[in-house]
Design a protein around this motif. Structure first.
Motif, short mmCIF file in Angstrom:
data_model
loop_
_atom_site.label_atom_id
_atom_site.label_comp_id
_atom_site.label_asym_id
_atom_site.label_seq_id
_atom_site.Cartn_x
_atom_site.Cartn_y
_atom_site.Cartn_z
N GLY A 206 -14.50 4.37 30.32
CA GLY A 206 -13.51 3.30 30.39
C GLY A 206 -13.07 2.79 29.03
N THR A 207 -13.83 3.11 27.98
CA THR A 207 -13.49 2.66 26.63
C THR A 207 -13.04 3.82 25.76
OG1 THR A 207 -15.07 0.82 26.77
CG2 THR A 207 -14.36 1.47 24.57
N ILE A 208 -13.82 4.89 25.73
CA ILE A 208 -13.44 6.10 24.99
C ILE A 208 -12.76 7.10 25.92
CG2 ILE A 208 -14.30 8.08 23.67
CD1 ILE A 208 -16.50 6.27 22.60
N VAL A 209 -13.32 7.26 27.11
CA VAL A 209 -12.75 8.19 28.10
C VAL A 209 -12.55 7.47 29.43
CG1 VAL A 209 -13.52 10.39 27.16
CG2 VAL A 209 -15.12 9.02 28.48
N ASP A 210 -11.45 7.76 30.07
CA ASP A 210 -11.10 7.13 31.35
C ASP A 210 -11.71 7.93 32.50
OD1 ASP A 210 -10.01 5.64 33.36
OD2 ASP A 210 -7.96 6.35 33.07
N THR A 211 -13.04 7.90 32.58
CA THR A 211 -13.74 8.71 33.57
C THR A 211 -13.95 8.00 34.90
OG1 THR A 211 -15.77 7.96 32.50
CG2 THR A 211 -14.97 10.15 31.92
N GLU A 212 -13.63 6.72 34.99
CA GLU A 212 -13.90 6.00 36.24
C GLU A 212 -13.27 6.69 37.46
OE1 GLU A 212 -16.13 3.94 36.57
OE2 GLU A 212 -16.42 3.00 34.62
N PRO B 11 -10.08 12.79 29.69
CA PRO B 11 -9.11 11.69 29.81
C PRO B 11 -9.32 10.62 28.73
CG PRO B 11 -10.89 11.34 31.36
CD PRO B 11 -11.23 12.61 30.62
N TRP B 12 -8.88 10.92 27.51
CA TRP B 12 -9.09 9.99 26.40
C TRP B 12 -8.36 8.68 26.61
CZ3 TRP B 12 -12.92 11.73 23.70
CH2 TRP B 12 -13.09 13.09 23.47
N ARG B 13 -8.98 7.58 26.24
CA ARG B 13 -8.31 6.28 26.25
C ARG B 13 -7.45 6.14 25.00
NH1 ARG B 13 -6.78 3.43 29.31
NH2 ARG B 13 -7.53 1.38 28.63
N PRO B 14 -6.29 5.50 25.11
CA PRO B 14 -5.37 5.40 23.97
C PRO B 14 -6.02 4.75 22.75
CG PRO B 14 -4.29 4.70 26.00
CD PRO B 14 -5.73 4.88 26.34
N GLY B 15 -5.92 5.42 21.63
CA GLY B 15 -6.35 4.87 20.35
C GLY B 15 -7.83 4.98 20.04
N PRO C 37 -9.71 -4.54 28.20
CA PRO C 37 -9.66 -4.42 29.67
C PRO C 37 -9.00 -3.13 30.11
CG PRO C 37 -8.84 -6.56 28.93
CD PRO C 37 -8.97 -5.71 27.71
N HIS C 38 -9.57 -2.58 31.18
CA HIS C 38 -8.99 -1.35 31.72
C HIS C 38 -8.78 -1.50 33.22
CE1 HIS C 38 -7.89 2.63 32.57
NE2 HIS C 38 -9.09 3.14 32.82
N MET C 39 -9.82 -1.35 34.02
CA MET C 39 -9.67 -1.40 35.47
C MET C 39 -9.84 -2.81 36.02
SD MET C 39 -11.33 2.16 36.79
CE MET C 39 -10.18 2.22 38.17
N LEU C 40 -10.50 -3.67 35.27
CA LEU C 40 -10.76 -5.03 35.72
C LEU C 40 -10.44 -6.02 34.60
CD1 LEU C 40 -14.18 -4.46 37.52
CD2 LEU C 40 -12.00 -4.98 38.63
N THR D 59 -5.33 -2.99 24.05
CA THR D 59 -5.50 -1.55 23.84
C THR D 59 -6.11 -1.32 22.47
OG1 THR D 59 -4.34 0.58 23.72
CG2 THR D 59 -3.16 -1.35 22.92
N LEU D 60 -6.67 -0.15 22.26
CA LEU D 60 -7.14 0.25 20.92
C LEU D 60 -6.04 0.99 20.15
CD1 LEU D 60 -10.76 1.54 21.69
CD2 LEU D 60 -10.08 -0.67 20.71
N GLU D 61 -4.97 1.32 20.83
CA GLU D 61 -3.89 2.06 20.19
C GLU D 61 -3.30 1.25 19.04
OE1 GLU D 61 -0.36 5.05 21.61
OE2 GLU D 61 -0.87 3.36 22.89
#
Length: 233
Positions: A14-20, A87-91, A186-189, A202-204
């Motif tokens: 959820g922070t580095i990869v969107d694996t949820e 599934p990399w998270r942006p940035g 924040p991502h899913m919640l 975002t980290l982008e």
């Protein structure tokens, strides 16, 4: 010049990869295999939790397997998904690379098991982490602070001089209660009511200077350490 943090501590899922979504898909398929029902709401209650809690909840939903077998099954399925598409998270990779170029120590602090952490790590095209603390290397899962305290211990740095990135309430609670300056992404919640030191959408586009500035701002605020009750320097 704003001082660099002693280390940056990274959550993974959820922070580095969107694996949820991968975890949720695997959970639903396993419950269905045993004739049970698994909803999106059920899955959302597990975001940021340790795999031991996931196994218990799936057992309550009819999965007739030992906890270790459940964890191994889910982990292997998610690793297979990652092998097809990471599934990399942006940035996240860009900021991690910049921190490494600035020689800031970094740790991966995840409740996924070590085999999963190393699998994700293998897709990062540079030496990303000095240490890895995984769910099977600690006694207490997030939101307990043990994992973050262990990361600081392994790095040989003061936790209060570290910055942590987290995307979930259990993760933010773990990092903040350890004493780390905690940046919630924040991502899913939502994280508005979490103990995050600051929220970034975002980290982008974020830089090493932004991370250092967050640490400096926290110091200036004179925040109280959530465990010891002392003020951060």
């Amino acid at each position: 010049m704003t001082p660099l943090p002693a280390a940056v501590l990274w959550d993974m899922d959820g922070t580095i990869v969107d694996t949820e979504p991968y975890w949720m898909q695997s959970q639903e398929a396993l419950v269905s295999r045993f004739g049970g029902s698994w909803t999106h709401e059920d899955a959302m209650t597990l975001v940021g939790s340790g795999l031991d809690r996931t196994a218990r909840l799936l057992q309550e939903h009819g999965v007739d397997m030992a906890a270790d077998a459940i964890i191994d099954h889910l982990t292997r399925e998610v690793m297979d998904h990652i092998s097809v598409s990471v599934p990399w998270r942006p940035g996240a990779r860009e900021l991690l690379s910049s921190l490494r170029e600035s020689e800031v120590p970094c740790a991966l602090v995840t409740m996924s098991f070590g085999v999963m952490a190393e699998h994700v790590r293998s897709f990062i095209p540079f030496d990303a982490f000095d240490v890895v603390v995984s769910g099977d290397s600690v006694e207490n899962s997030k939101p307990h602070p043990e994992a973050y305290l262990e990361a600081a211990r392994l790095l040989g740095v003061s936790i209060e001089e570290c910055v942590a990135f987290e995307d979930s309430v259990p993760g933010v609670t773990s990092a903040a209660s350890s004493g780390a300056v905690t940046i919630g992404v924040p991502h899913m919640l939502p994280l508005e009511n979490s103990p995050a030191s600051v929220l970034w959408p975002t980290l982008e586009g974020r830089t090493v200077d932004d991370v250092s500035a967050a640490l400096a701002a926290h110091r200036r605020s004179g925040a109280i350490h959530p465990t010891t009750g002392s003020r951060h320097p």
